[in-house]
Every structure is written in C-alpha cells, then in structure tokens.
Design an enzyme around this catalytic site. Structure first.
Site, PDB file in Angstrom:
ATOM      1  N   ARG A 164     -24.227  23.122  50.672  1.00 44.12           N
ATOM      2  CA  ARG A 164     -24.255  21.718  51.109  1.00 44.12           C
ATOM      3  C   ARG A 164     -23.059  20.909  50.599  1.00 44.12           C
ATOM      4  NH1 ARG A 164     -26.773  24.182  53.719  1.00 44.12           N
ATOM      5  NH2 ARG A 164     -28.953  24.097  54.247  1.00 44.12           N
ATOM      6  N   SER A 216     -33.365  16.166  55.331  1.00 45.10           N
ATOM      7  CA  SER A 216     -33.821  16.475  53.969  1.00 45.10           C
ATOM      8  C   SER A 216     -33.301  15.412  53.012  1.00 45.10           C
ATOM      9  CB  SER A 216     -33.285  17.830  53.527  1.00 45.10           C
ATOM     10  OG  SER A 216     -33.790  18.857  54.343  1.00 45.10           O
ATOM     11  N   GLU A 234     -29.734  14.802  48.765  1.00 50.19           N
ATOM     12  CA  GLU A 234     -28.849  15.330  49.802  1.00 50.19           C
ATOM     13  C   GLU A 234     -28.354  14.161  50.639  1.00 50.19           C
ATOM     14  OE1 GLU A 234     -29.671  18.900  52.297  1.00 50.19           O
ATOM     15  OE2 GLU A 234     -29.294  17.498  53.918  1.00 50.19           O
TER      16      GLU A 234
HETATM   17  N1  EPU Z   1     -42.727  23.668  51.968  1.00 49.34           N
HETATM   18  C1  EPU Z   1     -43.895  23.270  51.380  1.00 49.34           C
HETATM   19  N2  EPU Z   1     -44.297  21.983  51.558  1.00 49.34           N
HETATM   20  C2  EPU Z   1     -43.597  21.090  52.277  1.00 49.34           C
HETATM   21  C3  EPU Z   1     -42.386  21.491  52.866  1.00 49.34           C
HETATM   22  C4  EPU Z   1     -41.972  22.792  52.701  1.00 49.34           C
HETATM   23  O1  EPU Z   1     -44.568  24.052  50.708  1.00 49.34           O
HETATM   24  O2  EPU Z   1     -44.025  19.939  52.368  1.00 49.34           O
HETATM   25  C5  EPU Z   1     -42.273  25.064  51.807  1.00 49.34           C
HETATM   26  C6  EPU Z   1     -42.246  25.786  53.147  1.00 49.34           C
HETATM   27  O3  EPU Z   1     -43.503  26.340  53.445  1.00 49.34           O
HETATM   28  C7  EPU Z   1     -41.202  26.839  52.912  1.00 49.34           C
HETATM   29  C8  EPU Z   1     -40.249  26.194  51.929  1.00 49.34           C
HETATM   30  O4  EPU Z   1     -40.927  25.070  51.359  1.00 49.34           O
HETATM   31  O5  EPU Z   1     -41.774  27.983  52.272  1.00 49.34           O
HETATM   32  C9  EPU Z   1     -38.939  25.754  52.587  1.00 49.34           C
HETATM   33  O6  EPU Z   1     -39.222  24.807  53.621  1.00 49.34           O
HETATM   34  P1  EPU Z   1     -38.444  24.809  55.014  1.00 49.34           P
HETATM   35  O7  EPU Z   1     -38.524  26.177  55.620  1.00 49.34           O
HETATM   36  O8  EPU Z   1     -38.918  23.653  55.796  1.00 49.34           O
HETATM   37  O9  EPU Z   1     -36.931  24.640  54.621  1.00 49.34           O
HETATM   38  P2  EPU Z   1     -36.206  23.593  53.666  1.00 49.34           P
HETATM   39  O10 EPU Z   1     -35.610  24.369  52.547  1.00 49.34           O
HETATM   40  O11 EPU Z   1     -37.127  22.482  53.300  1.00 49.34           O
HETATM   41  C10 EPU Z   1     -33.837  23.700  54.794  1.00 49.34           C
HETATM   42  C11 EPU Z   1     -32.790  22.661  55.040  1.00 49.34           C
HETATM   43  C12 EPU Z   1     -33.072  21.949  56.353  1.00 49.34           C
HETATM   44  C13 EPU Z   1     -33.128  22.972  57.481  1.00 49.34           C
HETATM   45  C14 EPU Z   1     -34.246  23.982  57.143  1.00 49.34           C
HETATM   46  C15 EPU Z   1     -34.401  25.081  58.179  1.00 49.34           C
HETATM   47  C16 EPU Z   1     -32.071  21.871  52.832  1.00 49.34           C
HETATM   48  C17 EPU Z   1     -32.235  20.834  51.772  1.00 49.34           C
HETATM   49  N3  EPU Z   1     -32.819  21.709  53.940  1.00 49.34           N
HETATM   50  O12 EPU Z   1     -35.081  23.009  54.611  1.00 49.34           O
HETATM   51  O13 EPU Z   1     -31.981  21.083  56.609  1.00 49.34           O
HETATM   52  O14 EPU Z   1     -33.390  22.355  58.715  1.00 49.34           O
HETATM   53  O15 EPU Z   1     -33.941  24.614  55.870  1.00 49.34           O
HETATM   54  O16 EPU Z   1     -33.523  26.121  57.912  1.00 49.34           O
HETATM   55  O17 EPU Z   1     -31.289  22.809  52.658  1.00 49.34           O
HETATM   56  C18 EPU Z   1     -31.157  18.894  56.264  1.00 49.34           C
HETATM   57  O18 EPU Z   1     -30.301  19.448  55.565  1.00 49.34           O
HETATM   58  O19 EPU Z   1     -31.204  17.659  56.452  1.00 49.34           O
HETATM   59  C19 EPU Z   1     -32.190  19.746  56.836  1.00 49.34           C
HETATM   60  C20 EPU Z   1     -33.207  19.248  57.510  1.00 49.34           C
END
Ligand code: EPU
Length: 306
Positions: free
Chosen positions: A175, A223, A294
């Site tokens: 990022r 995010s 972020e």
């Molecule tokens: N999770 C929870 N509770 C929640 C949300 C998530 O337990 O309320 C768990 C999910 O079940 C999963 C893990 O946390 O096991 C990761 O969640 P998710 O797959 O939604 O991915 P993320 O790490 O939260 C990242 C990027 C997103 C991108 C998604 C999809 C970052 C900070 N965020 O989200 O990017 O769309 O992966 O690949 O790296 C952004 O950067 O603005 C953004 C939306």
C-alpha cells in the site's frame, strides 16, 4: 484565501480558470470536508508541471484529487491547491500487451478497456473505485494482486519537469510507493498479457461480484485501516474488538465489514475521526495492535496518539 496574483499565475499555468472555495465533500466518496483554497484542472503534463512549478515557487501545498475514494478532508477544509486531471491525463491507449493510462482514469474504466483490448492482469483490481494515479501512488491491491506488480513504468511530474521512472525505481511496498516527495503521477504504463476477451470480462465480473459481496455499498472511503503485517487483517481485528455498528454522529462502522466506515447521511469529518480513534483504541486494548490508517487525512485533522 489565495492571493489574487498567485491565483492568476496558477490559472495561466493551467491554461484555464480555477475554482475557489468549492467544498471538497462532493469530490470524495465519503462525502465530508470543507473547501480548498483553489481547485484547478490540468489537461496535460506540460500544464501539470507548470502548475507544480508555480505552486512550489510560492510554497503553496498541493495535492492531486483523483476520485477521492481514499480521502478524509477536514471540516474546515484545506489551505492548499487541489489539482484534478483531465484530457490526456485521464486517457487510455492499448499498444500490444501494454496499456498506457493517464493518472486521472478511473481504475474500473482501465480494467474495462483492458478487457476490450483482450489484455489480462487488471481483473482482480477492477472493483477498486479510485483513479489509476491514486492506485499507483499507494500501490492499491485486491485479491492478492497489486498495482505495482502490473506497472512497467510511471511518468511523474515535478515542479517544471516530467520524468519517466521504471517500476523498480518506484519503491513499491504494501500500500505504498516511494516516489519523490513533490512528485505527481501523471500516467502509468501497465504490462499486461494477451488473453481471451470473453474470459477476461468474465473474470473481471467475478472479482467484482466477490468484492461486492464482502464490502458495503454507500458512502465510504474503502478500507479505513491498513492490514497490519502478518497475522490477522484489520477487518477481523476490528470485528473481534466489537467495532461493528459503533457510530459517531452520521458515521457508522459497517455491520458487513468492520474496516469500513459509512457516512449514513450528514457525517462530518470530525465524526469519522472520532470513530476511527474509538476503533483504534478498542483494537489496541483487545489485541495490543495499533492500526495505521489507510485513508489519507487532508487538512488540520490527525488521529490521537497513543
Ligand atoms: N473479516 C472479519 N470481519 C470483518 C471483515 C473481515 O472477520 O468485519 C475477515 C474476513 O473474513 C477475512 C479477512 O478478515 O478472513 C480479510 O477480509 P477481506 O477478505 O474482506 O479483505 P481485507 O483484508 O479486509 C483487502 C483490501 C481491500 C480489498 C480486499 C479484497 C486492505 C486494507 N484492504 O481487504 O482493499 O478490496 O482485500 O482483496 O488491504 C481498500 O484498500 O480500500 C480496499 C477495499
């Protein structure tokens, strides 16, 4: 209030009029924040470099506002220059397996144009609502794919000059990119792979569906916090700390994904900041981890220090 002479010099550099005291709330997806000193539009690299030179000579702070998808602007606004990109700085052209994108081009549009040209690589990133420039500057990513991995070269503008950087010189990390401090991304050349148009379109749709099913709709800034290195994601940590549904004024933590704050109507930047502080504190207390934002903060706002 911007000095009239400086405003005229910036407008001359841009070759068009700027707009003073326009509220930035409408230029961000979160929908809050006050005005900038001046908003000006650049249509090509020469105008952009000239604007930067003029601002730099007068020690005027500037920022480029793409789609405003990752930005929290202070309710009191910001005494700086907001630059928006248009014309060739928001255009797109395929050339063999390369896709040349102006920084102002929305990333979903770049992904659609890549699919039309039979070029594969951008599918996982198609749902990221920001601009190509913003995505490059912060090495945006989704589903294991990162913008930096697809980038072959970047054209940057500095005060009075334009420079071409190879991807290796951009310092891509999670990022972030390590660009010169006063550089603005003007365009990026992506190295993609030729593939079947229909298969690329289908994959793009599938990724968008996956994203839509796990992330809330409405006014958000994507995010809010970065995923901390190793271990659990920010979303999970926030969820486990009981942040879902917390609210401050018009801002509420999504019940669907704890790393999203929604402006449910009339949220101020102060509301969002208060909620961020509260969430950070909860995660700190429950896991010992201090989440880093972020979302970019603009103006006289900052998170509480711990
Ligand atoms: N999770 C929870 N509770 C929640 C949300 C998530 O337990 O309320 C768990 C999910 O079940 C999963 C893990 O946390 O096991 C990761 O969640 P998710 O797959 O939604 O991915 P993320 O790490 O939260 C990242 C990027 C997103 C991108 C998604 C999809 C970052 C900070 N965020 O989200 O990017 O769309 O992966 O690949 O790296 C952004 O950067 O603005 C953004 C939306």
């Amino acid at each position: 209030m911007l000095d009239a002479g400086l405003r005229a010099a910036l407008e001359k550099a841009a070759g068009r009029e700027g707009a003073a005291d326009v509220t930035l709330a409408g230029m961000t997806t979160l929908g809050c924040g006050g005005p900038a000193a001046l908003v000006i539009v650049a249509g090509d690299t020469a105008a952009l470099a000239a604007i930067l030179a003029t601002a730099s000579d007068s020690n005027l702070d500037w920022c480029v506002l793409g789609r405003g998808t990752n930005l929290l602007v202070s309710d009191r606004g910001w005494e700086g220059l907001v630059i928006r990109l248009t014309g060739e700085l928001a255009s797109c052209r395929a050339d063999g397996e390369r896709l040349h994108c102006g920084a102002g081009l929305p990333l979903p549009r770049a992904a659609a144009l890549a699919a039309d040209a039979g070029l594969s690589g951008l599918e996982p990133l198609a749902g990221i609502p920001g601009s190509v420039g913003g995505a490059v500057a912060m090495n945006a990513g989704a589903f294991g794919a990162n913008m930096g991995d697809l980038t072959e070269s970047i054209e940057i503008c500095l005060p009075g000059e334009t420079r071409l950087l190879g991807a290796g010189e951009a310092g891509f990390a999670y990022r972030s990119a390590n660009l010169p401090p006063d550089a603005v991304v003007a365009s990026a050349t992506l190295a993609l792979k030729a593939g079947d148009r229909e298969a690329i379109r289908q994959a793009t749709q599938d990724f968008r569906r996956r994203r839509d099913s796990s992330q809330p709709k409405g006014s958000t800034c994507g995010s809010v916090f970065k995923n901390p290195p190793g271990g659990k994601s920010a979303g999970r940590l926030l969820d486990e700390a009981g942040c879902k549904g917390l609210s401050a004024g018009g801002a509420v933590v999504s019940e669907q994904h704890a790393n999203f704050i929604i402006n449910r109507g009339g949220a101020s930047a102060a509301d969002v900041l208060e909620l961020m502080n509260c969430c950070r504190q909860r995660v700190r207390e429950s896991s010992g981890i201090l989440l880093e934002p972020e979302v970019r903060l603009l103006g006289d706002i900052e998170l509480k220090t711990f």
